[in-house]
Design a protein around this motif. Structure first.
Motif, mmCIF file in Angstrom:
data_model
loop_
_atom_site.group_PDB
_atom_site.id
_atom_site.type_symbol
_atom_site.label_atom_id
_atom_site.label_comp_id
_atom_site.label_asym_id
_atom_site.label_seq_id
_atom_site.Cartn_x
_atom_site.Cartn_y
_atom_site.Cartn_z
ATOM 1 N N GLN A 59 5.168 6.010 -1.163
ATOM 2 C CA GLN A 59 5.908 6.712 0.402
ATOM 3 C C GLN A 59 6.712 5.417 0.960
ATOM 4 O OE1 GLN A 59 2.920 6.910 2.707
ATOM 5 N NE2 GLN A 59 1.115 8.220 1.462
ATOM 6 N N PHE A 60 7.964 5.591 0.259
ATOM 7 C CA PHE A 60 8.663 5.014 0.949
ATOM 8 C C PHE A 60 9.440 5.026 1.801
ATOM 9 C CE2 PHE A 60 8.521 4.782 -4.191
ATOM 10 C CZ PHE A 60 8.087 3.620 -4.272
ATOM 11 N N GLU A 61 9.733 6.619 1.993
ATOM 12 C CA GLU A 61 10.649 6.761 3.942
ATOM 13 C C GLU A 61 9.662 5.961 4.922
ATOM 14 O OE1 GLU A 61 12.661 10.328 5.988
ATOM 15 O OE2 GLU A 61 13.331 9.930 3.782
ATOM 16 N N SER A 62 7.992 6.184 4.700
ATOM 17 C CA SER A 62 7.435 6.348 5.528
ATOM 18 C C SER A 62 6.885 4.566 5.893
ATOM 19 C CB SER A 62 5.565 6.912 5.612
ATOM 20 O OG SER A 62 5.426 7.642 5.306
ATOM 21 N N GLU B 196 0.360 -0.888 -0.701
ATOM 22 C CA GLU B 196 -0.207 -0.091 0.275
ATOM 23 C C GLU B 196 0.631 1.114 0.059
ATOM 24 O OE1 GLU B 196 -3.452 1.592 3.067
ATOM 25 O OE2 GLU B 196 -2.810 0.513 3.639
ATOM 26 N N LEU B 197 1.723 1.203 0.580
ATOM 27 C CA LEU B 197 2.544 2.827 1.053
ATOM 28 C C LEU B 197 3.521 2.674 -0.219
ATOM 29 C CD1 LEU B 197 3.188 2.799 4.427
ATOM 30 C CD2 LEU B 197 2.108 4.131 3.346
ATOM 31 N N CYS B 198 4.297 1.259 -0.440
ATOM 32 C CA CYS B 198 4.684 1.787 -1.471
ATOM 33 C C CYS B 198 4.400 2.397 -3.582
ATOM 34 C CB CYS B 198 5.576 0.018 -2.026
ATOM 35 S SG CYS B 198 6.720 -0.040 -1.051
ATOM 36 N N ARG B 199 3.563 2.030 -3.568
ATOM 37 C CA ARG B 199 1.820 1.834 -4.486
ATOM 38 C C ARG B 199 1.448 3.653 -3.990
ATOM 39 N NH1 ARG B 199 -2.180 -2.580 -4.310
ATOM 40 N NH2 ARG B 199 -1.001 -4.687 -6.231
ATOM 41 N N GLN B 200 1.980 4.325 -3.006
ATOM 42 C CA GLN B 200 1.142 5.603 -3.012
ATOM 43 C C GLN B 200 2.889 6.045 -3.266
ATOM 44 O OE1 GLN B 200 -0.229 5.586 0.783
ATOM 45 N NE2 GLN B 200 -2.316 4.798 0.320
ATOM 46 N N ILE C 135 9.816 2.469 5.551
ATOM 47 C CA ILE C 135 10.619 2.373 6.158
ATOM 48 C C ILE C 135 10.571 2.394 7.938
ATOM 49 C CG2 ILE C 135 12.934 2.628 6.660
ATOM 50 C CD1 ILE C 135 12.856 2.804 3.422
ATOM 51 N N LYS C 136 10.047 3.535 7.974
ATOM 52 C CA LYS C 136 10.558 3.741 9.143
ATOM 53 C C LYS C 136 8.770 3.230 10.177
ATOM 54 C CE LYS C 136 11.988 9.184 9.056
ATOM 55 N NZ LYS C 136 11.454 10.965 8.475
ATOM 56 N N GLU C 137 7.938 2.646 9.624
ATOM 57 C CA GLU C 137 6.684 2.133 10.368
ATOM 58 C C GLU C 137 6.963 0.651 10.212
ATOM 59 O OE1 GLU C 137 2.029 0.782 8.900
ATOM 60 O OE2 GLU C 137 2.484 2.935 8.484
ATOM 61 N N LEU C 138 8.062 0.404 8.873
ATOM 62 C CA LEU C 138 7.879 -1.100 8.990
ATOM 63 C C LEU C 138 8.968 -1.983 9.279
ATOM 64 C CD1 LEU C 138 5.478 -1.537 5.691
ATOM 65 C CD2 LEU C 138 4.706 -1.642 8.354
ATOM 66 N N TYR C 139 10.394 -1.157 9.265
ATOM 67 C CA TYR C 139 11.105 -2.195 9.552
ATOM 68 C C TYR C 139 11.754 -2.147 10.576
ATOM 69 C CZ TYR C 139 11.980 -2.317 3.514
ATOM 70 O OH TYR C 139 11.892 -1.943 2.772
ATOM 71 N N SER C 140 12.547 -3.248 10.604
ATOM 72 C CA SER C 140 12.904 -3.308 11.952
ATOM 73 C C SER C 140 14.387 -2.391 12.391
ATOM 74 C CB SER C 140 13.505 -4.700 11.932
ATOM 75 O OG SER C 140 14.428 -4.873 13.008
ATOM 76 N N LYS C 141 14.779 -1.624 13.776
ATOM 77 C CA LYS C 141 16.124 -0.808 13.554
ATOM 78 C C LYS C 141 17.492 -1.958 13.203
ATOM 79 C CE LYS C 141 16.278 -1.854 18.546
ATOM 80 N NZ LYS C 141 17.896 -2.777 18.323
ATOM 81 N N ASP C 142 16.969 -3.022 12.930
ATOM 82 C CA ASP C 142 18.092 -3.702 12.998
ATOM 83 C C ASP C 142 18.387 -4.832 11.202
ATOM 84 O OD1 ASP C 142 19.880 -3.323 14.938
ATOM 85 O OD2 ASP C 142 18.568 -5.227 16.726
ATOM 86 N N ASN D 11 17.666 4.629 0.542
ATOM 87 C CA ASN D 11 16.550 5.697 -0.017
ATOM 88 C C ASN D 11 16.931 6.868 -0.523
ATOM 89 O OD1 ASN D 11 13.680 4.732 -1.001
ATOM 90 N ND2 ASN D 11 13.304 6.475 1.034
ATOM 91 N N GLN D 12 17.252 7.713 0.487
ATOM 92 C CA GLN D 12 17.490 8.589 0.246
ATOM 93 C C GLN D 12 18.524 9.221 -0.704
ATOM 94 O OE1 GLN D 12 18.609 10.471 3.395
ATOM 95 N NE2 GLN D 12 16.471 11.354 4.723
ATOM 96 N N GLN D 13 19.460 8.185 -0.815
ATOM 97 C CA GLN D 13 20.614 8.553 -1.760
ATOM 98 C C GLN D 13 19.946 8.194 -3.764
ATOM 99 O OE1 GLN D 13 23.489 5.779 -2.336
ATOM 100 N NE2 GLN D 13 25.247 6.641 -2.922
ATOM 101 N N PHE D 14 18.931 7.003 -3.608
ATOM 102 C CA PHE D 14 17.790 6.684 -4.537
ATOM 103 C C PHE D 14 17.552 8.139 -5.176
ATOM 104 C CE2 PHE D 14 14.394 4.925 -6.794
ATOM 105 C CZ PHE D 14 15.075 4.445 -7.914
#
Length: 126
Positions: A18-21, A12-16, A23-30, A54-57
């Motif tokens: 919202q890649f950084e969102s 859902e987020l990728c289709r919108q 990452i922040k919401e769904l990714y483990s800190k590790d 992600n920012q570099q891309f």
């Protein structure tokens, strides 16, 4: 969140876009992220490294003309999606990238991601 819930939310987020969102919401800190051979950075570890990647891309992209993200295919703690990107990178001709993205979920967060695609030649950095 279950693996299926994480998978659906990521799509859902990728289709919108919202890649950084995502990452922040769904990714483990590790989180561990693995790119294919020939990519500028083969492996990244930790959420800060993933945000930076992600920012570099994003900084390399001149324009995204279109993007498709498939519905997820879920099995146990893993899921996969395909992503198709029609993109013009700065200093490069318009191109298409198709990749298979495989994710592992632990404790309700994405703990590992691995991408499978033929790396494109990176545009020259200014």
């Amino acid at each position: 969140m279950t693996t299926e819930q994480v998978a659906k939310r990521l799509v859902e987020l990728c289709r919108q876009g919202q890649f950084e969102s995502a990452i922040k919401e769904l990714y483990s800190k590790d989180i561990i992220s693995i790119e294919p051979e020939g990519a500028p950075v083969k492996e990244s570890r930790g959420i800060e490294a993933i945000i930076a990647k992600n920012q570099q891309f994003a900084e390399m992209v001149q324009e995204i003309h279109g993007m498709e993200v498939s519905d997820p295919l879920v099995a146990d703690d893993y899921f996969a999606v395909t992503m198709k990107l029609d993109v013009t990178y700065k200093g490069a001709p318009r191109s298409n990238m198709n990749e298979v993205c495989v994710y592992q979920v632990k404790d309700g967060k994405i703990a590992r991601e691995q991408f499978f695609h033929t790396p494109m030649m990176a545009p020259a950095q200014a």
